[in-house]
Design an enzyme around this catalytic site. Structure first.
Site, PDB file in Angstrom:
ATOM      1  N   ALA A 177      -2.947   5.068  12.931  1.00  0.00           N
ATOM      2  CA  ALA A 177      -1.708   4.552  12.328  1.00  0.00           C
ATOM      3  C   ALA A 177      -1.920   3.234  11.601  1.00  0.00           C
ATOM      4  CB  ALA A 177      -0.637   4.380  13.408  1.00  0.00           C
ATOM      5  N   VAL A 207       0.864  -1.175   0.000  1.00  0.00           N
ATOM      6  CA  VAL A 207       0.000   0.000   0.000  1.00  0.00           C
ATOM      7  C   VAL A 207       0.901   1.224   0.000  1.00  0.00           C
ATOM      8  CG1 VAL A 207      -1.878   1.215   1.148  1.00  0.00           C
ATOM      9  CG2 VAL A 207      -1.749  -1.285   1.284  1.00  0.00           C
ATOM     10  N   ASP A 216      -6.989  -3.653  17.256  1.00  0.00           N
ATOM     11  CA  ASP A 216      -5.990  -2.579  17.380  1.00  0.00           C
ATOM     12  C   ASP A 216      -6.251  -1.492  16.346  1.00  0.00           C
ATOM     13  OD1 ASP A 216      -3.842  -1.192  18.419  1.00  0.00           O
ATOM     14  OD2 ASP A 216      -2.340  -2.294  17.272  1.00  0.00           O
TER      15      ASP A 216
END
Length: 496
Positions: free
Chosen positions: A163, A116, A159
């Site tokens: 980020a 990505v 999680d």
């Protein structure tokens, strides 16, 4: 640390075809490299670059442990890493990195994934906040699509934070780092010791803070924190407020996003606050979030947002020439090209009944196969051709749902069971009441896999009342299933 632990270096070739180019990042548990993908070894033509993720055996946290503790922790990390590869291999969505390969290189576990190229949402927010409303909604809708796909299996990420969400150069949103993700199957191995809270401070759901079993709605809360920040430029409980941050997540209701950002619609205000409900059962599912958000997202032909951002997350949604991410993830259990009767003639009821017999035998054996897949591909066609009232239509839908449930596609199964109860059982005789209760119990088993206990409790209680008014043979059959669901519910209630 092991003195001979493998350390990746530029130029190393993994699996005979992936040449490491440069490191992209390193965390406490893993490191990621950009690699060239060669079709025939080092001399072959180079295809698009990929990401190679290595499990770290040289982290500072590991070096601080004594040899016995370190060996135990390494075993857990290795198991988590293998599970992450297994999960990525089962998730098929443009908003989740595709797994190409996995294995070990000089005893170091690795996985090869779609690269990505872009920016993570933390950096994007730091550079562009406050975002235009359309941009914030475009990010939220795309991320929700990916998470809805994961929850269909069901898998909880555990999680979610800025980020761990990427925006690539074309504006597509990708949810990354399933390193501590967990399947929500009853038999899934638990790798977390009591006293250890997984996740990231500031984006943890109350049940994570209390070290309780996570569910798909745990992700809803964590993403609710991210969505709040997308809309307002600040999380619901800013990290700078060190005093009492945990207590705020456990007890305090944040102010509506519209207090900090003008123009947020009332429905979005309400949705975000429901996502941030303290009790998991009071939060919407990710499917409900996606359904409510989609009408507010940018559409083909809309003007680009002002101020402009780069990358532009609205581009995949508003520019017709770009391929848009699918709104719904096709089930991996039922291939679109599964063989089915040709469209050129009317369905034959005898043929469909014989197909159901074969599919039911596969399901009874615990091994759904071609007949089950064919039945799953016929649900809409039998309803369109024969309507909702004929028993054979219910049988096809029920068999399809049973197959999905056995293949652990609990989201698809639950949706089909719900449709049967709502649209296909209209009469109220003893047989219909018994079938309705059985279908609700089967749907409850699907919801249990998502950690939804309230649906199962209601179904068990209702089945008990229904059985009391049925003839003995119908009551005995229903009671057997009710006891099975109640036993599984009791096991979940005992799980801390």
């Amino acid at each position: 640390m092991d003195a001979d632990a493998y350390t990746p270096e530029a130029g190393d070739v993994i699996d005979g075809r992936y040449e490491l180019i440069e490191p992209l990042g390193k965390g406490g548990m893993a490191q990621v490299w950009r690699a060239g993908n060669f079709t025939a070894g080092e001399a072959g033509p180079r295809c698009s670059d990929v990401a190679v993720k290595f499990l770290r055996h040289d982290s500072e946290a590991l070096s601080a442990l004594d040899p016995h503790e370190r060996e135990s922790e390494l075993a857990v990390r290795n198991a988590r890493f293998r599970r992450e590869a297994d999960l990525l291999g089962s998730l098929d969505h443009p908003g989740i990195p595709q797994l190409y390969a996995s294995g070990t290189h000089q005893a170091m576990p690795y996985m090869v994934m779609r690269l990505v190229d872009g920016v993570n949402l933390r950096t994007f927010l730091d550079e562009h906040s406050p975002l235009p409303l359309g941009t914030a909604l475009a990010v939220a809708v795309q991320a929700t699509m990916a998470l809805e796909c994961a929850h269909t299996l069901p898998v909880v990420h555990r999680d979610l934070k800025p980020a761990n969400i990427m925006i690539d150069s074309a504006g597509s949103v990708v949810v990354i780092d399933f390193g501590i993700a967990k399947p929500l199957r009853a038999d899934a191995t638990r790798y977390t010791a009591h006293g250890s809270t997984l996740g990231t401070r500031g984006y943890l759901a109350p049940e994570q803070l209390l070290e309780r079993t996570p569910t798909a709605r745990t992700d809803v809360y964590c993403f609710g924190c991210i969505f709040y920040e997308l809309l307002t430029g600040r999380p619901p409980f800013p990290l700078g407020q060190d005093s009492g941050l945990t207590e705020k997540h456990l007890k305090e209701t944040p102010l509506p996003p519209s207090v900090y950002a003008a123009g947020v619609p009332d429905l979005i205000d309400d949705l975000v606050l429901r996502m941030l409900a303290k009790r998991p059962e009071e939060r919407p599912t990710m499917t409900e979030v996606m359904t409510l958000l989609t009408p507010f997202a940018p559409r083909p032909g809309d003007a680009e947002p002002r101020p402009r951002t780069h990358p532009d997350p609205t581009a995949p949604l508003r520019l017709p020439e770009l391929q848009r991410p699918p709104l719904h993830h096709p089930s991996p259990s039922a291939p679109a090209d599964s063989p089915a009767p040709a469209d050129g003639y009317w369905l034959d009821q005898r043929e469909i009944e014989d197909l159901c017999v074969r599919a039911e035998a596969e399901i009874a054996s615990g091994k759904p196969g071609d007949s089950t897949a064919r039945v799953q591909g016929l649900t809409e066609r039998v309803r369109d051709e024969w309507g909702e009232r004929r028993p054979i239509v219910r049988r096809v839908w029920r068999t399809a749902a049973d197959g999905f449930r056995l293949l652990s596609d609990h989201g698809s199964a639950a949706d089909i069971y719900a449709t049967i109860v709502a649209d296909m059982i209209r009469e109220d005789g003893p047989t219909e009441r018994a079938e309705r209760a059985r279908i609700r119990l089967r749907r409850a088993l699907c919801h249990l896999s998502f950690g939804d206990l309230s649906t199962a409790i209601s179904a068990v209680e209702e089945a008990g009342r229904t059985a009391a008014g049925l003839p003995p043979d119908l009551a005995a059959e229903l009671e057997e299933l009710r006891i099975d669901v109640d036993t599984q519910l009791g096991a979940r209630l005992m799980d801390p």
